[in-house]
Every structure is written in structure tokens, then in C-alpha cells.
Design an enzyme around this catalytic site. Structure first.
Site, PDB file in Angstrom:
ATOM      1  N   LYS A  76       0.597  -0.749  -0.301  1.00 33.83           N
ATOM      2  CA  LYS A  76      -0.050   0.648   0.107  1.00 33.83           C
ATOM      3  C   LYS A  76       0.909   1.537  -0.368  1.00 33.83           C
ATOM      4  O   LYS A  76       2.076   1.316   0.923  1.00 33.83           O
ATOM      5  CB  LYS A  76      -0.829  -0.152   0.746  1.00 33.83           C
ATOM      6  CG  LYS A  76      -1.780   1.138   1.319  1.00 33.83           C
ATOM      7  CD  LYS A  76      -2.519   0.821   2.391  1.00 33.83           C
ATOM      8  CE  LYS A  76      -3.774   1.897   2.895  1.00 33.83           C
ATOM      9  NZ  LYS A  76      -5.209   1.862   4.078  1.00 33.83           N
ATOM     10  N   SER A 151      -9.887   1.725   2.959  1.00 27.88           N
ATOM     11  CA  SER A 151      -8.576   2.678   2.248  1.00 27.88           C
ATOM     12  C   SER A 151      -7.539   1.962   1.325  1.00 27.88           C
ATOM     13  O   SER A 151      -7.184   2.186   0.677  1.00 27.88           O
ATOM     14  CB  SER A 151      -8.069   3.462   2.950  1.00 27.88           C
ATOM     15  OG  SER A 151      -7.289   2.742   4.108  1.00 27.88           O
ATOM     16  N   SER A 175      -9.356  -0.759   7.282  1.00 31.18           N
ATOM     17  CA  SER A 175      -9.409  -0.016   5.928  1.00 31.18           C
ATOM     18  C   SER A 175      -8.121  -2.046   5.503  1.00 31.18           C
ATOM     19  O   SER A 175      -7.924  -1.183   4.297  1.00 31.18           O
ATOM     20  CB  SER A 175      -8.481   0.870   5.686  1.00 31.18           C
ATOM     21  OG  SER A 175      -9.007   2.510   5.897  1.00 31.18           O
TER      22      SER A 175
HETATM   23  N1  GLN Z   1     -13.230   3.851   6.646  1.00 33.76           N
HETATM   24  C1  GLN Z   1     -12.062   4.226   7.864  1.00 33.76           C
HETATM   25  C2  GLN Z   1     -11.815   5.782   7.366  1.00 33.76           C
HETATM   26  O1  GLN Z   1     -12.189   6.392   6.646  1.00 33.76           O
HETATM   27  C3  GLN Z   1     -11.201   3.475   8.001  1.00 33.76           C
HETATM   28  C4  GLN Z   1     -10.484   3.953   7.627  1.00 33.76           C
HETATM   29  C5  GLN Z   1      -8.575   2.985   8.023  1.00 33.76           C
HETATM   30  O2  GLN Z   1      -8.839   1.668   8.354  1.00 33.76           O
HETATM   31  N2  GLN Z   1      -7.579   3.435   7.146  1.00 33.76           N
HETATM   32  O3  GLN Z   1     -11.425   6.082   9.182  1.00 33.76           O
END
Ligand code: GLN
Length: 475
Positions: A76, A151, A175
Site C-alpha cells: 500500500k 482505504s 481499511s
Molecule cells: N474507513 C475508515 C476511515 O475512513 C477506516 C480507514 C482506515 O482503516 N484506514 O477512517
């Protein structure tokens, strides 16, 4: 050339039925033919091939192959690889090159993994759909009109589309798990502190964990075993001894397993297909000898609110370093220093990142700190107690990964609150710091992937993956 598991690929590599170079070439060609899916932000064409050739030489010269010998991996783009571009899918870091390696990256390299490239993501890992990337959307591999989740959307799509065997993601509130659920693969978030965060760009430091996306639980366990362990460069990394995950997985029986089923994880609003599939799997496990225990996790409805107060507070502080002076993008329109800061951040950050910096600054401000931030910290503590208590009575807590299957591109971009609800089932494990996994359950009536979410007690990754493997195998 595609192997269903690393074990299979490894035996072909070690018997010299194929070379690392051929494997890497195959993946790079596939990545090229999937260019329009926008899954990778950077592809390491040359360095991946060079590395593959070096591994082939190592083997022919009688060197000992590492645990991940020749494993083609995606990383990532918020995890640092020395000399490589590190964008966090943000304009502010568009041309930034990392000057050091993340500990996770070093450990993979020491075991002879090969990095194919850096994957697309929501900007600074903020989002649930990959739509907050400055580098554009990633379509869901099973339905191109829908999102892959976020994400770590690029990492999930890479593994699901066969553009990497295993990928690293980061998980702050879901994410790794939510995109894994949306892409029909396994996504593991370990216990907080299990994997060093050194070299992972910080979003919310007390939540962030590097996680693993893979096709099956054995591959995930193997990579976790390489990544796990204390690191002097991350003060929050744990001293807890690293388990032999494969051995632990083998000792988990379904017979007698106590599965906690919280009623709060099956609200009226749950998508009917998701509900039917998760409940169906639970009944199957019961038929195989597991015991389903109804439990209750009161106050679950405060998870999202507490999460978004705490992570925005931490993000507003962590992202202060991107000021146009020290990292990346600098505005060219500024006439003085203050304007340079303001313009660089205004032009460099996307909409969601700015929203979170403002929210975080607000909840930390003098008049509101006690009302919001302190209260949310107290809620976090209550959650920790509740989950600890629940896991004294059961082996694992089970439910859906997401309240709905993959949604359409653009469906939730104008409604941040609705987008935040995509994490309602993944956020609690992040609040308490326990390990959790999303495991594929197959496809719903529209042929969209559905995932099941499992939470175990601190440092029980072996048990967690063992249970997940039973579920995946019985598909
Ligand atoms: N969707 C969640 C957020 O926007 C989780 C993001 C993540 O785990 N990096 O905070």
C-alpha cells in the site's frame, strides 16, 4: 502461472520448475494489461525483475531460500520503501521519495519477497471506497461500476485480480478488512502493536496497524509470522512473543468452539443478503459442533462517533507535518510564509483530509476537548472492558464485515456520514486493539462478494486465522 497458494508457488520455484524471473514477468504483464483499473500508483518494473534475477542466482548458487522466497507482493502506498515514491495517494506527496524502509518492508525483504509496486488507496488512508485518492478510483474486480472498498482498495483489488499474490494494507478502522470483504479475499488486522508501524505514514497512531490481504488464511499467517515482533523503532510495538501461527491454526477445532453472536451486529437495517449469508454460515458451524452464544455488546451505537472523534483528533496532529516546507508539494502562489503554509495545504490536501483536519482540530480545541475528545476516550475504555468481558465467555465474536455489499461508485461520496457507516462492524476491534479478520463467504444474489468478520482476544491471531480457515474451506 497463477498459484492458488504460496506453498504451491514455492514448491515450483524451489524445484526450479519455474524461475522467479518468469513469475515476476507474468505478474508485471498482468499489471500492464489491467492498467485501466488504476490499481497500482507505482510499478517497480525494473527493480522487481532485478530482484527476481538475484533470487534465481541465489538459488542456483545454493543459497538458503527465505520464508517468502519469490513471493510477488504489492505494498500500500502509505508504507515506505527506500528510494521509491511514497504518495499516500495525495497530491501533497505526489513526488515524494522515501529515504528509508519501513520495518515491515525490511522484514519481507529479508525473507526474499519481491515487491511489484505500490497500490492505490484513499488519501492518507481516510475512506471506505478508494474514491478519496488523488490518483483516481479503482473499480471493484467483480463489478466495475462498484467500489473495491477502502482505504486499502488497491491492495485488495490487486490480490483479487491476480496482480499480486499477497498485499500489505493498513487498517485504522477497517481499511484492510472492509476492502477484503468487498473483494472476496482474506484481510487480517493483527493486535495493535503486533507489527511495527515504523515507516507506515501515520493517520491515527493509536489505531493504525499494518495488515495482510491474501487469498487464503495460510498465506496470511505466513506473512504475519514474518512481520510480527518487537521493533526498537516503534515504541508501541509489543514485546509479546511471536507465535507459530501455522501450528496454532492447526489446533483450532470447530467442535466445541464458542462463537459469540452479538445482537447489535444484526440490526434491522442490515442488508438481507448479508444477514442471510452470515447467519447461514453460523448455522453451518453449529451443525459442525460449534456452540453459538448470543451475546450483547451494549453501546455499540457509539462506536462510529467515538472512532471519528478520536481518529480525526490524531490525524489533525499527525498531518501538521505536511506544511509545504518539510515534505512534498509547495504552493507557488504564496507571497509570505503564512500563505505558503495555508496555500500548500489548501492545494495539496483533498476534501476528506481537510474535513478531518478541521473536525480533529475542533474536538481538541479548548472549549470542546472535554465534551468530545475526553468523552470519546472514555467510550474507548468502556468498549475495551466490554470486549474483554465478552471474550472471557466465548472464543470469538462473529458478524458481517460490512452492513452492505460493495456499493456503486459515486453512491456515497456526497454523504460522508453514510460513508462512515460502512465501518460500523470493523471499527470496534480497532477501538479496542484486538485482532480481527474478514473471511470470504461467497457471493450474494447480485453476484457481489460478502465477507464475515471475526474478532479474537489480544494476540490470538493463530486461533483467529484457524477459525477463518475452517470457514473458507467449507465454502
Ligand atoms: N474507513 C475508515 C476511515 O475512513 C477506516 C480507514 C482506515 O482503516 N484506514 O477512517
Amino acid at each position: 502461472m497463477q498459484s492458488s497458494s504460496y506453498e504451491d508457488l514455492r514448491s515450483r520455484l524451489l524445484s526450479r520448475a519455474i524461475t522467479c524471473e518468469a513469475v515476476v514477468r507474468y505478474y508485471l504483464d498482468r499489471i500492464e494489461s489491467h492498467r485501466s483499473d488504476n490499481i497500482y500508483i507505482t510499478v517497480f518494473h525494473e527493480s522487481a525483475l532485478e530482484r527476481a534475477r538475484a533470487l534465481d542466482r541465489k538459488l542456483s548458487e545454493g543459497g538458503t531460500p527465505g520464508k517468502l522466497f519469490g513471493m510477488p507482493m504489492a505494498i500500500k502506498d502509505n508504507i515506505a520503501i527506500k528510494g521509491g515514491r511514497l504518495t499516500c495517494a495525495s497530491k501533497i506527496l505526489e513526488n515524494y521519495e522515501s529515504v528509508y524502509d519501513a520495518t515491515a518492508v525490511l522484514r519481507l525483504e529479508q525473507e526474499d519477497a519481491v515487491f511489484l509496486g505500490k497500490t492505490n488507496m484513499d488519501e492518507f488512508a481516510m475512506g471506505s471506497s478508494n474514491e478519496n485518492s488523488a490518483f483516481g478510483n479503482v473499480p471493484n474486480p467483480f463489478d466495475k461500476t462498484r467500489v473495491p472498498g477502502g482505504s486499502s482498495g488497491g491492495s485488495a483489488a490487486a490480490v483479487a485480480s491476480g496482480l499480486a499474490m499477497v498485499a500489505l494494507g493498513s487498517d485504522t478502522g477497517g481499511s484492510v478488512r472492509q476492502p477484503a470483504g468487498f473483494c472476496d479475499i482474506v484481510g487480517l488486522k493483527p493486535t495493535y502493536g503486533r507489527i511495527s508501524r515504523y515507516g507506515l505514514v501515520a493517520f491515527a497512531s493509536s489505531f493504525d496497524q499494518i495488515g495482510v490481504l491474501a487469498r487464503n488464511c495460510d498465506d496470511a499467517a505466513l506473512v504475519l509470522g514474518v512481520l510480527a515482533g518487537n521493533d526498537g523503532r516503534d515504541a508501541t510495538s509489543s514485546l509479546h512473543p511471536v507465535a507459530d501461527y501455522a501450528a496454532e491454526m492447526a489446533t483450532v477445532p470447530v467442535e466445541g468452539l464458542k462463537i459469540g453472536v452479538p445482537k447489535e451486529y444484526f440490526p434491522e437495517s442490515l442488508n438481507p443478503d448479508v444477514s442471510r449469508m452470515v447467519k447461514g454460515k453460523l448455522s453451518e458451524l453449529r451443525d459442525q459442533g460449534a456452540e453459538l452464544v448470543s451475546i450483547t455488546l451494549p453501546d455499540s451505537e457509539y462506536a462510529i462517533a467515538a472512532y471519528y472523534i478520536l481518529v480525526t483528533a490524531e490525524a489533525s496532529s499527525n498531518l501538521a507535518r505536511f506544511d509545504g516546507a518539510r515534505y512534498g508539494y509547495r504552493s507557488e502562489t504564496a507571497e509570505d510564509l503564512a500563505a505558503m503554509y495555508v496555500n500548500s495545504r489548501t492545494e495539496g490536501f483533498g476534501r476528506e483530509v481537510k474535513r478531518r483536519i478541521m473536525l480533529g482540530t475542533y474536538v481538541l480545541s479548548a472549549g470542546y476537548y472535554d465534551t468530545y475528545y475526553k468523552k470519546a476516550q472514555q467510550v474507548r475504555r468502556v468498549f475495551q472492558d466490554r470486549y474483554r468481558e465478552a471474550l472471557e465467555k466465548v472464543d470469538v465474536i462473529a458478524g458481517p464485515t460490512s452492513p452492505f455489499p460493495p456499493f456503486g461508485i459515486g453512491d456515497k461520496t456526497e454523504n460522508p456520514l453514510e460513508m462512515y457507516l460502512a465501518d460500523v462492524f470493523t471499527v470496534p476491534a480497532s477501538i479496542v486493539g484486538m485482532p480481527a479478520v474478514s473471511v470470504p463467504l461467497g457471493f450474494d444474489s447480485l453476484n457481489l462478494p460478502v465477507g464475515m468478520h471475526l474478532i479474537c482476544n489480544f494476540f490470538e491471531e493463530g486461533k483467529l486465522l484457524g477459525i477463518a480457515r475452517h470457514i473458507q474451506r467449507s465454502l
